[in-house]
Design an enzyme around this catalytic site. Structure first.
Site, PDB file in Angstrom:
ATOM      1  N   ARG A  33      56.334 -69.624 -46.099  1.00 35.84           N
ATOM      2  CA  ARG A  33      55.888 -70.367 -44.915  1.00 35.84           C
ATOM      3  C   ARG A  33      57.062 -71.155 -44.362  1.00 35.84           C
ATOM      4  NH1 ARG A  33      50.854 -72.130 -43.337  1.00 35.84           N
ATOM      5  NH2 ARG A  33      49.926 -71.580 -45.341  1.00 35.84           N
ATOM      6  N   ARG A  39      44.695 -80.926 -44.510  1.00 35.48           N
ATOM      7  CA  ARG A  39      45.934 -80.204 -44.806  1.00 35.48           C
ATOM      8  C   ARG A  39      47.160 -81.115 -44.783  1.00 35.48           C
ATOM      9  NH1 ARG A  39      44.822 -75.207 -40.784  1.00 35.48           N
ATOM     10  NH2 ARG A  39      43.617 -76.862 -39.771  1.00 35.48           N
ATOM     11  N   GLN A  40      47.015 -82.299 -44.216  1.00 33.25           N
ATOM     12  CA  GLN A  40      48.133 -83.251 -44.203  1.00 33.25           C
ATOM     13  C   GLN A  40      47.969 -84.217 -45.376  1.00 33.25           C
ATOM     14  OE1 GLN A  40      49.146 -84.879 -40.300  1.00 33.25           O
ATOM     15  NE2 GLN A  40      47.989 -83.244 -39.303  1.00 33.25           N
ATOM     16  N   GLY A  85      45.892 -65.909 -39.469  1.00 37.77           N
ATOM     17  CA  GLY A  85      47.139 -65.189 -39.737  1.00 37.77           C
ATOM     18  C   GLY A  85      47.363 -64.894 -41.203  1.00 37.77           C
ATOM     19  N   LYS A 105      53.751 -65.348 -50.752  1.00 38.74           N
ATOM     20  CA  LYS A 105      54.025 -65.519 -49.322  1.00 38.74           C
ATOM     21  C   LYS A 105      55.040 -66.632 -49.115  1.00 38.74           C
ATOM     22  CE  LYS A 105      50.511 -68.980 -48.182  1.00 38.74           C
ATOM     23  NZ  LYS A 105      49.318 -69.310 -47.426  1.00 38.74           N
TER      24      LYS A 105
END
Length: 326
Positions: free
Chosen positions: A204, A104-105, A237, A202
């Site tokens: 973030r 994810r990085q 989440g 969405k």
């Protein structure tokens, strides 16, 4: 004529770290090759020791390790295994990453941040890896971080076949939890009789990791069973908020399908209590018994990994496993 000619036989050897031995055993069994006996333990100060109990000289070595918690420990163990193979004269070393840590990085959102996914690739290259085999990377461009061949496997056929067999007689919609994974949702749609697409808009907050707000549903989901697809479930989440938003928009039901079940912190409670009727994952990561729950369905990724290893070993085509799309 000077010199010497000799025809050598290729020798496939499969190695496993300690993170997820169950998956490695399953892969080795399907290949018809046992795991190479390995001594691995921790010293009192936490340093890791690894030694292989058989000669690996000239072998085509495949080193399987899933980067589960404690993630840094298992990454280090796999790096040490690769180094040991290189120094023991393995001919080719392929690192098999059912779950690629730090994926994810993969880019900088702000100044002074690392690109840790690139660092991971550099570490494996420096340790001695010649090739990577990965499953459902968080973003496809990570393939370009490694200076060598990368085989990017997709769990889509395994997951979608299960969904089609179980829910194919109902009206379906394929839903992406955010706009960024629409391409993956399109591939799902193609395997589910061109079911209509939708996504969750969405937001973030980059200062608050693992937190999102599901704003609204974009697309037609009313009276349809929504297949909510993602690459991973970490704290749960994002995916559970999306499931609840779909039910609020009139969906007949929600089924969650994801490749990597990280299931950190509150994930299990959130998934138990959300509106989804089933959560389908693969076993790229080990799931402890106390993290399992009634809604959870676990499918094995081992057949896919073993077929990919066989294609690499036999100099075949990994792309052929995915109808030319990999």
């Amino acid at each position: 004529m000077s010199g010497m000619k000799r025809t050598t036989e290729k020798n496939l050897m499969v190695f496993s770290g300690r993170a997820h031995p169950g998956l490695a055993n399953e892969v080795a069994e399907q290949l018809g090759a046992g795991l190479v006996p390995t001594s691995a333990y921790d010293f009192a100060n936490g340093e890791i020791y690894v030694r292989f109990e058989e000669s690996v000289r000239g072998s085509d070595a495949f080193v399987i390790q899933s980067h589960t918690s404690p993630i840094n420990e298992w990454i280090m163990e796999q790096l040490i295994m690769v180094d040991a193979l290189k120094r023991a004269s393995a001919k080719r070393i392929t690192v098999v990453l059912p779950f690629y840590g730090y994926a994810r990085q993969d880019k900088k959102h702000r100044g002074r941040e690392p690109i840790s996914a690139r660092l991971m690739a550099d570490l494996f290259k420096t340790a001695g890896a010649n090739r990577l085999i990965c499953v459902d990377l968080h973003t496809s461009q990570i393939q370009g971080f490694f200076d060598g061949p990368v085989d990017h496997l997709m769990a889509l056929p395994i997951l979608s076949d299960y969904v089609r067999d179980k829910y194919g007689d109902q009206q379906l919609a394929v839903v992406s939890p955010d706009a960024g994974r629409i391409k993956v949702a399109e591939q799902w749609s193609a395997r589910l009789n061109n079911a209509p697409l939708a996504f969750i808009h969405k937001t973030r907050d980059i200062d608050r990791p693992n937190e999102t707000v599901a704003n609204r549903v974009v697309g037609e989901v009313k009276n349809r069973v929504c297949i909510l697809v993602d690459d991973m479930i970490d704290t749960g989440g994002t995916i559970t908020k999306a499931a609840d938003a779909l039910i609020a928009e009139g969906a007949a039901g929600v089924v969650i399908a994801a490749t990597h079940a990280i299931l950190s912190g509150p994930a299990v409670d959130r998934l138990k209590n959300c509106q989804a009727s089933e959560v389908i994952v693969t076993n790229t990561l080990p799931i402890a018994e106390d993290r399992r729950f009634d809604k959870l369905t676990e499918l094995s990724i081992a057949p896919l990994i073993s077929r990919a290893i066989r294609e690499v070993f036999e100099d075949g085509s990994v792309t052929s496993l995915f109808d030319g799309r990999a």
